[in-house]
Design a protein around this motif. Structure first.
Motif, short mmCIF file in Angstrom:
data_model
loop_
_atom_site.label_atom_id
_atom_site.label_comp_id
_atom_site.label_asym_id
_atom_site.label_seq_id
_atom_site.Cartn_x
_atom_site.Cartn_y
_atom_site.Cartn_z
N LEU A 610 0.82 -1.22 0.16
CA LEU A 610 0.10 -0.10 -0.09
C LEU A 610 0.92 1.34 0.19
O LEU A 610 1.71 1.41 0.70
CB LEU A 610 -0.70 0.00 1.11
N GLY A 612 1.76 5.78 -0.83
CA GLY A 612 1.23 6.97 -0.30
C GLY A 612 1.60 7.11 1.28
O GLY A 612 2.74 6.47 1.75
N TYR A 614 0.48 5.99 3.75
CA TYR A 614 0.11 4.65 4.32
C TYR A 614 1.40 3.68 4.76
O TYR A 614 1.17 2.75 5.56
CB TYR A 614 -1.07 4.02 3.94
N MET A 618 0.87 1.75 7.74
CA MET A 618 0.19 0.59 8.16
C MET A 618 1.34 -0.75 7.63
O MET A 618 0.99 -1.90 7.85
CB MET A 618 -0.93 0.40 6.67
N LYS A 619 2.37 -0.41 7.33
CA LYS A 619 3.33 -1.15 6.83
C LYS A 619 2.74 -2.40 6.18
O LYS A 619 2.89 -3.64 6.63
CB LYS A 619 4.04 -1.88 8.12
N ASP A 620 2.07 -2.23 5.21
CA ASP A 620 1.26 -3.29 4.45
C ASP A 620 1.87 -3.70 3.00
O ASP A 620 1.68 -3.48 2.15
CB ASP A 620 -0.37 -2.73 4.09
N ARG A 641 -2.54 -6.88 2.37
CA ARG A 641 -3.84 -6.66 2.90
C ARG A 641 -4.74 -5.76 2.25
O ARG A 641 -6.12 -6.09 2.27
CB ARG A 641 -3.99 -6.20 4.45
N SER A 642 -4.28 -5.03 1.71
CA SER A 642 -5.09 -3.85 0.96
C SER A 642 -5.19 -4.42 -0.66
O SER A 642 -5.62 -3.40 -1.58
CB SER A 642 -4.67 -2.51 0.98
N TYR B 614 -10.42 3.61 2.72
CA TYR B 614 -9.72 2.50 3.21
C TYR B 614 -10.46 1.78 4.29
O TYR B 614 -10.17 0.78 4.87
CB TYR B 614 -8.30 3.21 3.89
N VAL B 617 -11.38 -1.45 3.29
CA VAL B 617 -10.42 -2.16 2.79
C VAL B 617 -9.52 -2.96 3.88
O VAL B 617 -9.23 -3.82 4.17
CB VAL B 617 -9.40 -1.66 1.71
N MET B 618 -9.29 -1.67 4.55
CA MET B 618 -8.42 -2.26 5.85
C MET B 618 -9.05 -2.68 7.05
O MET B 618 -8.63 -3.22 8.03
CB MET B 618 -7.39 -1.01 6.16
N ARG B 641 -4.89 0.58 13.98
CA ARG B 641 -3.52 0.42 13.60
C ARG B 641 -2.85 1.58 13.16
O ARG B 641 -1.87 1.69 13.26
CB ARG B 641 -3.55 -0.72 12.49
N SER B 642 -3.93 2.38 12.43
CA SER B 642 -3.08 3.67 12.08
C SER B 642 -3.10 4.86 12.76
O SER B 642 -3.11 5.98 12.39
CB SER B 642 -3.65 3.99 10.65
N LEU B 645 -0.94 7.86 12.45
CA LEU B 645 -1.48 8.88 11.55
C LEU B 645 -1.95 10.22 12.44
O LEU B 645 -1.43 11.23 12.05
CB LEU B 645 -2.57 8.79 10.53
N ARG B 650 5.80 11.73 9.11
CA ARG B 650 6.83 12.58 8.22
C ARG B 650 6.72 13.87 8.59
O ARG B 650 6.59 15.00 8.10
CB ARG B 650 5.98 12.60 6.81
#
Lengths: 706, 706
Positions: A610, A612, A614, A618-620, A641-642, B614, B617-618, B641-642, B645, B650
Motif C-alpha cells: 500500500l 502513499g 500509509y 500500515m506497513k502493508d 492486506r489492501s 480505506y 479495505v483495511m 492500527r493507523s 497518523l 513525516r
C-alpha cells in the motif's frame, strides 16, 4: 564455497566409516559420549576412534592419527579443543576425508572469527567439507549412525531435522523421543562456516525415508542458494520452518546470539510463503505438524467436515478452520443427504455436523463413515466433549477404526477429545500409535491447516523462472557516473533515465528553457500538464512559487511559465534557474509502493504494498526473492492486506495488476543484475484500470557502498 | 427482568437447602445423578428429592411435591421433562423458592420459544429467578454443592467458571480436575432466559475464594448490563473470556447453534479490552491463564528478565514476550552488575541472560536469585534446554526453591523446560503443585502476558462515566419528522442540523437563492468556498456542472453562481432549483471515520478508525460500548492500527485527538439517548493539528425501524 552435489552429500549422511578425532576414555568427555552413542546406536559402518594418546575405548582401538588408519574414512567427527581443530582438519585433508563434523565450539560464535576462517581455508585446500563448528553432531537413520553427544535413544522415522541451535537441537532429540516422533536425521549446522541448510537439503530432497523436513533457523546467510534448494525441496516434500527472531527485540537478540544478520521478519515470512515452506510459530507446533504430515496422506481435495457432539466446540473448530485455512464443506443438500440418517432430530445437518450430546461410539462411527464415503468430502475433524452417555471404553477403538478407515481412502481425519483423566489416557495411548488425537480443538485443526497450505502450494506452483531483458551496461554507466561524484543516490533525472532503460512507464517529462519550448512541450505531452522549476538553488519549489499544476491550455502554460520565473527570482534572489520541467499531470489511480533492494540475508528481493502516506503507518507490504517466478509476483500482491483496492472497491473496475507486476519485475531485475544498485523504491506507482497500465511517479534509487 | 442484588444472589450460590424436582431412583436418569452428586460432593445443607411417585433415593425420602416440604428451600434443581417444567416452576413459586435451576432441555435452543416464554412469565409472577433452561446445573465450593449431572470429582479452588455451553462445561469439570485447576464454582447458564453472566458475576465479584473468573461465551444478550457487571468485576479480580464465533463462519455456526445473535467479533474484541477482560483464543489458553493467575501475585512492576541456557530458546522467548506484551528489562548497566558474577565469560549479560549450556542447577539458582533480589526486576522467565551437564535429579528442587523464593518477594517466575521423558515427568509433578512449569517457551510466556495485560488495565482505569448534555427533544423532533414521511434515513441538512444541536463542528454552510446572498454568504464563511446546486431533481451534481470548488473571491463566486444555474438548467431541463449551497472549503487533514450505532448484543456502541476509501479495505476500526468513560475513547483510538497518523507522520504535528474524542462522545450520546436513531457514520471526520479541531465533513444517519 561451491555447492555440494547430491551424490556426494550422500557420503555425509550414509558413511561407511567414521573417525572420531578426539575420542576419549573419560566418560565425562564429549569425545567419549560420541563413540558410545555410535556404538549403542548400532551404526552399520566402521568406527575409528582417534587420539594421539592411543589406547582403547569401549572395546575399540584408538588410533593415534587418522592417517594411521588403513581404511578409507568417509566422515570425521572432530571433538578436540578449538586450538587443535586446524591441525585435525589438515590431517583429515591428508587422509582424503571428505566430510568433517566439527563439534568443537569456541569459534565465530564467541567472536573467534580468525580461527574459523583459518579452518575454512585449510579445509578448502584439501577439499574437505565442514559441518559446524559448534554443533552437536549428526544422527542418520539410514545407517543407524548417532554421531552426537546427546541422548542415545532415538526413534527412526520420517522426520528430518536441521537445527541452527545446538542446545535446542540436543534437547529436541529427547523431546522427539518422548513425543513419538521418528527421525530420519537430526543435525545441527552450528556456525555454518561451510555446509549450510541448503547443502543438507540436497540429500534430504530425494531421501525416500524422509517424509518431511523441519528446519530451526536463526538467520540465513546465502539466501539465493537457500531459496533455490528450498524450492526444490518443497516440490518433493513438505518443509516446516521455525525461525526465531520474529519480533524486533527477538531479532536483536538473535543477531547478538548467532552473529548472523537476522533480516526483517516480514521479509522472511513472505519468502517462506513464496517457497511453499510451512512456517510454524514455535517448535511445539512444528513438531505437531511434522508428526501429522509424516503419518497422513495429502488429501486430494479441500473439503472438510466437522463432526461434533457439542455445539460450542463445533463453533470453536469452525473458528480454528478459518484461522488455519481449512475449507469447510458447504453443500447443504449433500450434507443433508449424507448425514440425515446418522444425526438425531435436534442435531445439526449443517457443517459442523452436530450429532448431539447423546452420541455414543456407534453414532460417531456411523457419521464419520458416511463422511469418508462421500466423494465430495476429503477430510474430517471429529470433536468429542466427554459425556456420561458415551462409554469411554469404546472411545479408543472407535478412533482407531475411523483413523484406519480414512487412511484406506486416502483421506484425513483428526480428533479433539476434551475431558478428564480417562480422556487424557486415551490421547496418550493413541498418540503412541501416531494417531492424530489432541486435547484441544485448535490443536486438532492446526496440522490439517498445514497440510492444506502445502497442498495449495503444490497446486499453484508452475516454476517458470523469469529472465528479464535488461540493458545492464547502460544502467551501470549512470551508476558509475554517480559514484565518480561520490554520490550514493541518483538524481531524479538519472532515476527516470534508468526507468526508461528498463521500460518502466513514467510520467512524460520535458525540460525547457524558453516559453516557446514550454508550449511545444505541453502540446507534445498533452494537456493538462504540470510545471516545476529546475534549480539546484531552490529546494522548496512549492514555497518559492515554483510549481504550477493542472494547466489546461496554452494560455495557462504561458501564464505559469512567467509566474514561475517571476516567483522564483523574487523568492530566491540570485538563484540559477536551469529551466522549467513540463510534465504530464498524472491522473489519479490506486497508489502502490513497489521496489527492490538487497536484503542482508536473501540478496535481491522485490516488494509491493500500500503506497502513499500509509506505507509507514500500515506497513502493508509483501516481498519475494530470487530465483523468482512471475506467478510469485501475483501471489505477492495478493498477500497485501489492501489487495482489494486493486480488485476495485466501491464499484470501481479492477486495476491493471499485470502492468504492476511488470514494473516489479523490472525494478527487481535492475537490482538483481546491476550490482551497483542497492535500493529502488517507487512511491507511488499509480495503477489504473485493467488495460490502462501503471505509472512510476516518484522513483528513488540508492547505490551500494561496496 | 430486574437485576439481582448481591445479597440475594448469595442464596443461589450458598443455599442452605436444595430440592431436586424430578429426583429419580433410576441410576441412568439425570434426576438420580444430581442427587448422587450432591450427596457424594458432601453438600453442607439439606437435600430434598422431589417426585410425585415418592419413595426413597440414596437413603433420602422423596417428597411428592416441594410444597410438602416443611423447611424453607433456597434452590430447586428441576430435571423433569420439558412439558412439566411450567408446573414445576409454579410449585417453586408457591413454595416461595427464590432460585430454580432448570436443567431440562427442549426449549428455545430447539426452537421451542413459546414454552420458554411461558416459564419465564410463570417465574416472574412468583418472583422465582431461573438459571437455564438447558444447563448442567451448578457447583459451588463454598457449600460443597455439586448440583450437576457431571463428574463427581471436583477440586475446590480459586477459579469460577461460567459457561454458555453445557456440553463443553460438563467436559470442563473433568478437564479442570485432571489439569489440577481448583474451582470455586462452575455453572452453565444455558439459554439465559432470566439470569445471565452479569447476574452471576454479582456474587463472584466479592466472593473471596474466587481469585479469577472464566467465562465461556457464545453470544451476549443484554450488553449494557453485561459490560457494567464486567467492569465492576475486573476492578476486583481478573476475568478471562473465551468467545467462540470469532470468525465469520464461526459466528454463523454460533448463531444457528445458540439462537442468540453473535455480534461482529471485532466489536466484542474491542469491548473486552475496554472492560479489562482478558480474552483467550481457546479453552486451553484460558485454563493456563486461570491456573497461573489464581496461584501467582500480580507483580508490582513491568520489568521481566529471561534466564536461559540456550541462545535459541532465549530468542524465542523474546519473540513470545513481544507477542504477549511482556516488557523485557533493558538497563544494560544494571543487568551487567546483577548478572556478571553468575554468568560465564561466553554467556550473555544482555536480556535474555544466557548462562550457557554448561549451566547446572546451582547456576540457575544463583542467576534467578540475584534477579529476584534486584529491585528493578519484577518477573523472571527461566528457560532450560536439556543438557548432559545438568543433573536432572536436581531440577525439581531448583524449580521449587526458586518458585517459593519469587513468591515470597511478591514476584513472578515461570519455567519452560524442553527435553525428553524425565523433563516431561518433572513438568507433570511440579504442575500438580501448581508451579508454573511448561514444556514450551510460548506457553511459559503467555500467562505472564495475561497477568501484565490485567496489571496495565488496573493502572489505567479511572472510572469517570461520562454524561453528555444533549438536547434530546430537539433531535427527536427531526427524527419524528422523518419517520412521519416513512423515511428511515435523514437528509443531509437534517443530519447537519443534528450535528449542530449536539455541538459537533461541521463545515459552515449557507443555502442562498440570489447572487447577492451568495456573495454575502461567502464573505460570512470566508474564502475559499465551495458551491453546490440544491435540487431534488439533480442527483449527480458534478455531472450536471452543479458544483464549483476552491472559489477564491467575489468574482469567482459570481461566475460560479451563474455557471451553476446555466449548467444545471441546460443539463437537466425543467429541474426545480431550490437554491445554491455555499460552503466552507474544508482544508485537508487526517481523514478518520467515526460513528455510533446500535449493536445487536451491546446496544449503543461508538466507533473510530481509518477513514476515506480505506475503511472497507483495511477494516481498521475500534469500538467501545456503554457505560462509557472518556479515557476509554482515547484507548479506543490508540487501538487503531493507523493511530500513528494521528500522532503525526513525516514530520507533521500531532493531531487534535481531544476534539476527535469530543466528536465520538457526542455522536455516541445521540445514539445512546435518542432511541429513534440506529446508526451515525461520519466519514470523514477531518482532524487537524492539536488545537485546530476536527470537522465532521460527511454525516450519514439511519433511523431504527422499531
Amino acid at each position: 564455497m561451491e555447492n555440494v552435489s547430491i551424490s556426494d552429500v550422500r557420503r555425509l549422511f550414509e558413511p561407511q566409516s567414521v573417525a572420531i578425532i578426539g575420542a576419549s576414555q573419560d566418560t565425562g568427555k564429549i569425545g567419549y559420549k560420541v563413540v558410545e552413542n555410535i556404538i549403542v546406536g548400532g551404526y552399520k559402518g566402521k568406527i575409528y576412534p582417534v587420539n594421539p594418546r592411543g589406547g582403547e575405548v569401549l572395546g575399540l582401538k584408538i588410533f593415534k592419527s587418522v592417517e594411521d588408519i588403513e581404511d578409507a574414512i568417509d566422515v570425521a567427527c572432530i571433538t578436540v579443543p578449538a586450538k587443535l581443530t586446524e591441525a585435525a582438519v589438515e590431517s583429515c585433508g591428508r587422509k582424503g576425508i571428505r566430510y568433517a563434523l566439527i563439534i568443537t565450539s569456541g569459534f565465530s560464535e564467541i567472536g573467534n572469527l580468525d580461527l574459523e576462517k583459518r579452518i575454512v581455508a585449510m579445509a578448502m585446500r584439501y577439499g574437505v567439507r565442514i559441518m559446524g563448528p559448534n554443533m552437536f553432531g549428526m544422527y542418520s537413520a539410514q545407517v543407524s549412525l548417532n554421531a552426537t553427544f546427546g541422548p542415545s535413544e532415538i526413534n527412526p522415522g520420517g522426520v528430518a531435522i536441521i537445527t541452527q541451535s545446538g542446545a535446542l537441537g540436543l534437547a529436541m532429540i529427547g523431546k522427539t523421543f518422548v513425543e513419538n516422533i521418528g527421525l530420519s536425521t537430526i543435525c545441527s549446522i552450528g556456525n555454518k562456516c561451510d555446509l549450510d541448510e541448503a547443502d543438507l537439503m540436497e540429500y534430504l530432497i530425494d531421501h525416500e525415508m524422509t517424509k518431511v523436513i523441519f528446519m530451526y533457523i536463526e538467520g540465513v546467510k546465502q539466501g539465493e542458494k537457500f531459496i533455490a534448494a528450498l524450492k526444490r525441496a518443497t516440490r518433493k516434500k513438505p518443509v516446516i520452518v521455525v525461525k526465531s527472531g520474529r519480533s524486533k527485540r527477538g531479532a536483536q537478540a538473535a543477531a547478538s546470539h548467532t552473529g548472523s544478520l537476522a533480516g526483517a521478519d516480514n521479509v522472511f515470512e513472505s519468502i517462506m510463503r513464496q517457497c511453499g515452506a510451512l512456517r510454524a510459530e514455535d517448535v511445539k507446533d512444528a513438531f505437531e505438524w511434522c508428526k501429522y504430515i509424516s503419518n497422513n496422506p495429502i488429501p486430494s481435495g479441500d473439503e472438510t467436515v466437522i463432526v461434533t457432539n457439542g455445539g460450542g466446540i463445533g463453533v470453536m473448530a469452525t473458528d480454528a478452520c478459518e484461522k488455519y485455512g481449512v475449507t469447510l464443506y458447504d453443500n447443504a443438500a449433500t450434507l443433508k443427504k449424507v448425514f440425515a440418517a446418522v444425526t438425531p432430530e435436534f442435531g445439526s445437518l449443517k457443517n459442523p455436523v452436530d450429532i448431539t450430546g447423546g452420541a455414543k461410539a456407534g453414532d460417531y462411527d456411523q457419521a464419520l463413515r458416511v463422511a469418508a464415503e462421500c466423494p465430495d468430502i476429503n477430510s474430517a475433524i471429529a470433536l468429542y466433549c466427554e459425556t456420561a452417555v458415551f462409554d469411554i471404553e469404546e472411545l479408543p477403538q472407535m478412533v482407531r477404526t475411523m483413523y484406519d478407515f480414512y487412511k484406506d481412502k486416502g483421506k484425513n481425519i483428526s480428533f479433539s477429545l476434551f475431558g478428564g483423566a480417562k480422556i487424557r489416557e486415551c490421547i496418550e495411548d493413541l498418540g503412541k500409535d501416531k494417531i492424530p488425537v489432541y486435547g484441544n480443538v485448535y490443536d486438532a485443526v492446526s496440522p490439517l491447516g498445514a497440510v492444506y497450505a502445502y497442498r495449495r502450494y503444490l497446486q499453484e506452483s508452475s516454476h517458470d523462472v523469469m529472465d528479464i531483458d535488461l540493458d545492464v551496461s547502460a544502467i551501470n554507466a549512470i551508476v558509475d557516473n554517480a559514484k565518480k561524484q561520490d554520490r550514493y543516490f541518483l538524481l531524479t533525472n538519472e532515476a527516470q533515465q534508468i526507468m526508461k532503460i528498463a521500460g518502466v512507464p513514467i510520467p512524460q517529462t520535458i525540460i525547457v528553457t524558453s516559453l516557446a519550448e514550454a508550449v511545444k512541450a505541453a502540446e507534445t505531452i498533452g494537456y493538462p500538464v504540470v510545471m516545476k522549476v529546475v534549480s539546484k538553488d531552490i529546494i522548496h519549489k512549492s514555497d518559492a512559487g515554483g510549481v504550477a499544476i493542472n494547466l489546461l491550455d496554452e494560455k495557462e502554460v504561458i501564464d505559469a511559465y512567467e509566474a514561475i520565473y517571476y516567483n522564483c527570482k523574487t523568492h530566491v534572489p540570485g538563484a540559477y534557474i536551469e529551466g522549467i520541467e513540463v510534465a504530464e499531470m498524472v491522473k489519479p489511480g490506486t497508489e502502490i509502493i513497489a521496489g527492490a533492494k538487497i536484503d542482508p540475508s536473501f540478496g535481491a528481493i522485490v516488494m509491493a504494498g500500500l503506497g502513499g502516506i500509509y506505507v509507514e503507518v500500515m506497513k502493508d507490504v509483501a516481498f519475494r526473492a530470487y530465483p523468482l517466478e512471475r506467478r510469485e509476483l501475483f501471489s505477492m500482491i495478493q498477500e497485501i492486506r489492501s489487495y482489494k483496492l486493486l480488485l476495485g472497491v466501491r464499484g470501481e473496475k479492477a486495476k491493471d495488476i499485470e502492468r504492476l507486476v511488470d514494473t516489479v519485475c523490472k525494478v527487481g531485475a535492475i537490482v538483481h543484475k546491476c550490482k551497483g544498485i542497492s535500493d529502488i523504491e517507487i512511491n507511488p506507482v499509480v495503477v489504473y484500470e485493467e488495460g490502462a497500465g501503471a505509472k512510476a511517479v516518484d522513483t528513488r534509487i540508492l547505490l551500494s557502498k561496496d
